[in-house]
Design an enzyme around this catalytic site. Structure first.
Site, PDB file in Angstrom:
ATOM      1  N   ASN A 122     -18.674  20.756 -38.654  1.00  0.00           N
ATOM      2  CA  ASN A 122     -17.779  19.746 -39.228  1.00  0.00           C
ATOM      3  C   ASN A 122     -17.007  19.122 -38.069  1.00  0.00           C
ATOM      4  OD1 ASN A 122     -15.804  18.303 -40.533  1.00  0.00           O
ATOM      5  ND2 ASN A 122     -14.769  20.094 -41.405  1.00  0.00           N
ATOM      6  N   TRP A 123     -17.370  17.892 -37.731  1.00  0.00           N
ATOM      7  CA  TRP A 123     -16.721  17.253 -36.576  1.00  0.00           C
ATOM      8  C   TRP A 123     -15.348  16.692 -36.914  1.00  0.00           C
ATOM      9  CZ3 TRP A 123     -20.551  14.177 -32.899  1.00  0.00           C
ATOM     10  CH2 TRP A 123     -21.394  15.110 -32.283  1.00  0.00           C
ATOM     11  N   LYS A 124     -15.003  16.659 -38.208  1.00  0.00           N
ATOM     12  CA  LYS A 124     -13.696  16.125 -38.627  1.00  0.00           C
ATOM     13  C   LYS A 124     -13.500  14.729 -38.019  1.00  0.00           C
ATOM     14  CE  LYS A 124     -12.152  20.856 -39.159  1.00  0.00           C
ATOM     15  NZ  LYS A 124     -11.068  21.833 -39.135  1.00  0.00           N
ATOM     16  N   HIS A 169     -12.615  20.063 -48.568  1.00  0.00           N
ATOM     17  CA  HIS A 169     -12.097  20.782 -47.392  1.00  0.00           C
ATOM     18  C   HIS A 169     -10.574  20.886 -47.523  1.00  0.00           C
ATOM     19  CE1 HIS A 169     -10.933  21.651 -43.271  1.00  0.00           C
ATOM     20  NE2 HIS A 169     -12.168  22.077 -43.074  1.00  0.00           N
ATOM     21  N   GLU A 189      -8.292  20.398 -45.531  1.00  0.00           N
ATOM     22  CA  GLU A 189      -7.548  19.277 -44.927  1.00  0.00           C
ATOM     23  C   GLU A 189      -7.514  18.086 -45.886  1.00  0.00           C
ATOM     24  OE1 GLU A 189      -9.717  19.270 -41.235  1.00  0.00           O
ATOM     25  OE2 GLU A 189      -8.784  21.184 -40.722  1.00  0.00           O
ATOM     26  N   GLU A 227     -13.163  29.205 -46.588  1.00  0.00           N
ATOM     27  CA  GLU A 227     -12.393  28.931 -45.376  1.00  0.00           C
ATOM     28  C   GLU A 227     -10.920  29.241 -45.618  1.00  0.00           C
ATOM     29  OE1 GLU A 227     -14.567  25.871 -42.744  1.00  0.00           O
ATOM     30  OE2 GLU A 227     -13.405  24.758 -44.210  1.00  0.00           O
ATOM     31  N   GLY A 256      -8.849  26.559 -37.179  1.00  0.00           N
ATOM     32  CA  GLY A 256      -8.296  26.028 -35.939  1.00  0.00           C
ATOM     33  C   GLY A 256      -7.231  26.891 -35.293  1.00  0.00           C
ATOM     34  N   SER A 298     -12.341  29.350 -37.453  1.00  0.00           N
ATOM     35  CA  SER A 298     -12.358  29.930 -36.107  1.00  0.00           C
ATOM     36  C   SER A 298     -13.634  30.704 -35.786  1.00  0.00           C
ATOM     37  CB  SER A 298     -11.124  30.817 -35.885  1.00  0.00           C
ATOM     38  OG  SER A 298      -9.941  30.028 -35.950  1.00  0.00           O
ATOM     39  N   GLY A 323     -15.832  24.219 -37.147  1.00  0.00           N
ATOM     40  CA  GLY A 323     -15.106  23.014 -36.767  1.00  0.00           C
ATOM     41  C   GLY A 323     -15.142  22.807 -35.262  1.00  0.00           C
ATOM     42  N   GLY A 324     -14.082  23.243 -34.583  1.00  0.00           N
ATOM     43  CA  GLY A 324     -13.924  22.984 -33.147  1.00  0.00           C
ATOM     44  C   GLY A 324     -15.141  23.332 -32.302  1.00  0.00           C
TER      45      GLY A 324
END
Ligand code: PGA
Length: 250
Positions: free
Chosen positions: A10-12, A97, A99, A167, A173, A212, A233-234
């Site tokens: 997920n590049w957000k 998600h 967010e 999640e 993150g 994470s 993610g990251g």
């Protein structure tokens, strides 16, 4: 039933056109051994959704979106429909998600409508659920997540049109992850809830862990019972770390 592991990135709100070099490096590293063991998916921002499917065509690496509107078209400025995502050549869409639930007030019932839209358009929906830190501290994590599942997933869901991602919000993150026992407990509870609602079909629905996930912990997390992959993610922004995570399946 065997479920094909899925490692999803997920590049957000990250990535410019030049980021295609990372996608190309992922494709180059996604060799036949890895393809035999795990499915790979990258969900870039909408701006890159127009170009990434053509780059990934024939590679086996799938492309997905990060959200969709419930309606197929219409007067919804700034939104993108599931049909548009499918038309761009993508096969998946992340929905609900945390967010989006936090930034855009998305509710379980809206996520459910979006999941129905995804199915209508022939996309696989990755429906995200997860508790806050306060909810976990209060001993309510299982109840919260099972409740989100009940509200966010449409009737008639199957392993062919639905993936669930657990999640925990406090793990996204932050570099923190739940204990192995807590992940196994949660994934077992989600599987049981899906079985109760969908019967044998529940065995085909993949349950991803997200929050994470890094090369350093992927080997442990991805081998846990009822963990059928990861939503990353990251660590999905760079080919080196994303591929290192997927290689936990080799
Ligand atoms: P993270 O994000 O891997 O950067 O923690 C996971 C996610 O939000 O999907």
């Amino acid at each position: 039933m065997t479920r094909r592991p899925l490692v999803a990135g997920n590049w957000k709100m990250n990535g410019l056109r030049a980021s295609v070099v990372e996608l190309e490096a992922m494709i180059a590293a996604y060799d036949s051994h890895l393809q035999a063991r795990a499915e790979l998916l990258i969900c870039p921002p909408a701006t890159l959704l127009a170009s990434f499917p053509a780059v990934a065509a024939g590679s086996g690496l799938a492309i997905g979106a990060q959200d969709c509107h419930p309606a197929p078209c219409g007067a919804h400025t700034g939104d993108i429909s599931a049909e548009m995502i499918a038309d761009a050549g993508a096969g998946f869409v992340i929905l609900g998600h945390s967010e989006r639930r936090a930034d855009h007030g998305e509710t379980d019932s809206l996520v459910r409508l979006k999941a129905e839209a995804a199915r209508r358009a022939g996309l696989v929906a990755i429906v995200c659920v997860g508790e806050s830190e306060a909810e976990r501290d209060a001993g309510r994590a299982l109840e919260i997540v099972v409740g989100q599942l009940a509200g966010s997933i449409p009737d008639g869901a199957t392993g062919a049109d639905l993936v669930v991602a657990y999640e925990p919000i406090w793990a996204i993150g932050t570099g923190r992850t739940p204990s192995e026992a807590d992940i196994v407990e949660m994934h077992g509870a989600m599987r049981a809830a899906l079985r109760e609602r969908f019967g044998a079909e529940a065995e085909g629905i993949r349950l991803l862990y997200g929050g994470s996930v890094k090369p350093e912990n992927a080997g442990t997390i991805l081998k846990l019972e009822d963990v059928d992959g990861a939503l990353v993610g990251g660590a999905s922004l760079k080919a080196a770390s994303f591929i290192a995570i997927a290689r936990a399946y080799l």
